[in-house]
Design a protein around this motif. Sequence first.
Motif, PDB file in Angstrom:
ATOM      1  N   SER A  27     -20.490  13.660 -10.202  1.00 52.20           N
ATOM      2  CA  SER A  27     -19.390  12.725  -9.952  1.00 52.20           C
ATOM      3  C   SER A  27     -19.573  11.421 -10.723  1.00 52.20           C
ATOM      4  O   SER A  27     -18.608  10.879 -11.251  1.00 52.20           O
ATOM      5  N   ASN A  28     -20.806  10.939 -10.779  1.00 52.31           N
ATOM      6  CA  ASN A  28     -21.062   9.686 -11.486  1.00 52.31           C
ATOM      7  C   ASN A  28     -20.778   9.798 -12.983  1.00 52.31           C
ATOM      8  O   ASN A  28     -20.171   8.907 -13.575  1.00 52.31           O
ATOM      9  N   VAL A  29     -21.209  10.902 -13.595  1.00 49.82           N
ATOM     10  CA  VAL A  29     -20.940  11.035 -15.029  1.00 49.82           C
ATOM     11  C   VAL A  29     -19.449  11.255 -15.270  1.00 49.82           C
ATOM     12  O   VAL A  29     -18.898  10.751 -16.259  1.00 49.82           O
ATOM     13  N   LEU A  30     -18.779  11.951 -14.370  1.00 52.61           N
ATOM     14  CA  LEU A  30     -17.333  12.111 -14.522  1.00 52.61           C
ATOM     15  C   LEU A  30     -16.623  10.765 -14.367  1.00 52.61           C
ATOM     16  O   LEU A  30     -15.664  10.486 -15.085  1.00 52.61           O
ATOM     17  N   ASP A  31     -17.092   9.917 -13.449  1.00 53.80           N
ATOM     18  CA  ASP A  31     -16.542   8.561 -13.330  1.00 53.80           C
ATOM     19  C   ASP A  31     -16.657   7.817 -14.666  1.00 53.80           C
ATOM     20  O   ASP A  31     -15.715   7.145 -15.092  1.00 53.80           O
ATOM     21  N   GLU A  32     -17.824   7.935 -15.307  1.00 49.20           N
ATOM     22  CA  GLU A  32     -18.021   7.284 -16.607  1.00 49.20           C
ATOM     23  C   GLU A  32     -17.027   7.817 -17.636  1.00 49.20           C
ATOM     24  O   GLU A  32     -16.465   7.049 -18.418  1.00 49.20           O
ATOM     25  N   CYS A  33     -16.825   9.117 -17.636  1.00 49.39           N
ATOM     26  CA  CYS A  33     -15.925   9.748 -18.615  1.00 49.39           C
ATOM     27  C   CYS A  33     -14.465   9.348 -18.397  1.00 49.39           C
ATOM     28  O   CYS A  33     -13.697   9.252 -19.353  1.00 49.39           O
ATOM     29  N   LEU A  34     -14.092   9.127 -17.155  1.00 49.53           N
ATOM     30  CA  LEU A  34     -12.684   8.875 -16.821  1.00 49.53           C
ATOM     31  C   LEU A  34     -12.344   7.398 -16.697  1.00 49.53           C
ATOM     32  O   LEU A  34     -11.178   7.046 -16.491  1.00 49.53           O
ATOM     33  N   ALA A  35     -13.320   6.530 -16.853  1.00 50.82           N
ATOM     34  CA  ALA A  35     -13.127   5.095 -16.606  1.00 50.82           C
ATOM     35  C   ALA A  35     -12.013   4.479 -17.453  1.00 50.82           C
ATOM     36  O   ALA A  35     -11.360   3.532 -17.019  1.00 50.82           O
ATOM     37  N   GLY A  36     -11.756   5.005 -18.633  1.00 50.23           N
ATOM     38  CA  GLY A  36     -10.742   4.423 -19.509  1.00 50.23           C
ATOM     39  C   GLY A  36      -9.316   4.873 -19.223  1.00 50.23           C
ATOM     40  O   GLY A  36      -8.382   4.389 -19.856  1.00 50.23           O
ATOM     41  N   LEU A  37      -9.125   5.762 -18.277  1.00 52.45           N
ATOM     42  CA  LEU A  37      -7.767   6.212 -17.974  1.00 52.45           C
ATOM     43  C   LEU A  37      -6.975   5.107 -17.295  1.00 52.45           C
ATOM     44  O   LEU A  37      -7.524   4.355 -16.482  1.00 52.45           O
ATOM     45  N   ARG A  40      -4.951   5.099 -14.874  1.00 54.84           N
ATOM     46  CA  ARG A  40      -4.887   5.195 -13.410  1.00 54.84           C
ATOM     47  C   ARG A  40      -6.242   5.522 -12.794  1.00 54.84           C
ATOM     48  O   ARG A  40      -6.324   6.037 -11.682  1.00 54.84           O
ATOM     49  N   ALA A  41      -7.322   5.209 -13.525  1.00 58.96           N
ATOM     50  CA  ALA A  41      -8.670   5.474 -13.011  1.00 58.96           C
ATOM     51  C   ALA A  41      -8.941   4.578 -11.814  1.00 58.96           C
ATOM     52  O   ALA A  41      -8.516   3.434 -11.754  1.00 58.96           O
ATOM     53  N   ALA A  42      -9.644   5.135 -10.859  1.00 57.40           N
ATOM     54  CA  ALA A  42     -10.031   4.393  -9.657  1.00 57.40           C
ATOM     55  C   ALA A  42     -11.416   4.874  -9.247  1.00 57.40           C
ATOM     56  O   ALA A  42     -11.835   5.970  -9.633  1.00 57.40           O
ATOM     57  N   ARG A  69      -4.384  19.306 -16.927  1.00 58.27           N
ATOM     58  CA  ARG A  69      -3.275  18.812 -16.096  1.00 58.27           C
ATOM     59  C   ARG A  69      -3.752  17.669 -15.202  1.00 58.27           C
ATOM     60  O   ARG A  69      -3.032  16.681 -15.006  1.00 58.27           O
ATOM     61  N   PHE A  70      -4.955  17.789 -14.672  1.00 56.33           N
ATOM     62  CA  PHE A  70      -5.518  16.729 -13.830  1.00 56.33           C
ATOM     63  C   PHE A  70      -5.651  15.435 -14.629  1.00 56.33           C
ATOM     64  O   PHE A  70      -5.197  14.370 -14.185  1.00 56.33           O
ATOM     65  N   VAL A  71      -6.258  15.510 -15.803  1.00 65.41           N
ATOM     66  CA  VAL A  71      -6.460  14.310 -16.630  1.00 65.41           C
ATOM     67  C   VAL A  71      -5.108  13.724 -17.042  1.00 65.41           C
ATOM     68  O   VAL A  71      -4.913  12.501 -16.993  1.00 65.41           O
ATOM     69  N   ASP A  72      -4.168  14.569 -17.396  1.00 66.99           N
ATOM     70  CA  ASP A  72      -2.845  14.087 -17.804  1.00 66.99           C
ATOM     71  C   ASP A  72      -2.178  13.294 -16.681  1.00 66.99           C
ATOM     72  O   ASP A  72      -1.494  12.283 -16.942  1.00 66.99           O
ATOM     73  N   ALA A  73      -2.355  13.715 -15.453  1.00 64.69           N
ATOM     74  CA  ALA A  73      -1.742  13.004 -14.311  1.00 64.69           C
ATOM     75  C   ALA A  73      -2.306  11.593 -14.177  1.00 64.69           C
ATOM     76  O   ALA A  73      -1.587  10.672 -13.768  1.00 64.69           O
ATOM     77  N   GLN A 132      -1.251   8.854 -17.365  1.00 68.70           N
ATOM     78  CA  GLN A 132       0.042   8.209 -17.422  1.00 68.70           C
ATOM     79  C   GLN A 132      -0.068   6.795 -16.869  1.00 68.70           C
ATOM     80  O   GLN A 132      -0.833   6.529 -15.944  1.00 68.70           O
ATOM     81  N   GLN A 133       0.713   5.911 -17.451  1.00 69.05           N
ATOM     82  CA  GLN A 133       0.729   4.526 -16.987  1.00 69.05           C
ATOM     83  C   GLN A 133       1.232   4.476 -15.553  1.00 69.05           C
ATOM     84  O   GLN A 133       2.140   5.208 -15.192  1.00 69.05           O
ATOM     85  N   PRO A 134       0.641   3.615 -14.720  1.00 70.81           N
ATOM     86  CA  PRO A 134       1.135   3.486 -13.361  1.00 70.81           C
ATOM     87  C   PRO A 134       2.570   2.988 -13.345  1.00 70.81           C
ATOM     88  O   PRO A 134       3.000   2.246 -14.226  1.00 70.81           O
ATOM     89  N   MET A 135       3.287   3.409 -12.333  1.00 73.53           N
ATOM     90  CA  MET A 135       4.687   2.973 -12.204  1.00 73.53           C
ATOM     91  C   MET A 135       4.708   1.526 -11.706  1.00 73.53           C
ATOM     92  O   MET A 135       3.923   1.129 -10.866  1.00 73.53           O
ATOM     93  N   ALA A 136       5.623   0.729 -12.270  1.00 76.58           N
ATOM     94  CA  ALA A 136       5.710  -0.687 -11.916  1.00 76.58           C
ATOM     95  C   ALA A 136       6.496  -0.892 -10.651  1.00 76.58           C
ATOM     96  O   ALA A 136       7.258  -0.163 -10.196  1.00 76.58           O
TER      97      ALA A 136
END
Length: 190
Positions: free
Chosen positions: A129-139, A141-143, A179-183, A186-190
């Motif tokens: 999970s920690n390494v996946l957090d590192e990989c996804l940090a730039g998305l 909608r990352a949280a 599909r997961f990464v694509d979701a 996307q930019q968060p809705m304003a």
Amino acid sequence: MPRPKTMPDEDVLKAAFTIMRAEGPEGLTFAALAAKTGLSGATLVQRFDNKARLIQSALVHAWDGLDHQTTELMASVSRTPEGAIALLVGLSGDYGGIDSYADDLRILREDLRDPLLRARGAKWRDVLSNVLDECLAGLPRAAPGLGLLMASQWQGSLLWWSFDPSVPVTAFVEQSLRRFVDAFAQQPMA
């Protein structure tokens, strides 16, 4: 041909795990392991005391292998969403076909019953999970916790694949993770 007098524990535990995958945990007996390794049953009892300890030792050895594989894959992927996908697809390659996946689920039951093995699973979950957090940090909608969510998506995709294994597991997993990464890309809705 005489029996071998010795064999490294690593080789014995690999043989034990092979029996477990083919016959289930109940099929791993000292007699079956003696037949597979050529060692005497008495020698195996001296090393492992009882069947519960033998099963635990074989599964600890399997966890060691998974930890090693995970570490190697983590070192080889970029810390990007593509790297996260590559890591999880790489970990999916060992599942093989539906029969081996189903056999591995029988073994998972033993991991869930044993506190030591559950702790190994929890530790592996945290590392992954920690390494996946590192990989996804730039998305966009990352949280916090997105890595665990992706790992859960991965495990779910393996299960869903098993109900209709008409495509290779790695192809199904990759499509699901994209599909997961694509979701989350996307930019968060304003």
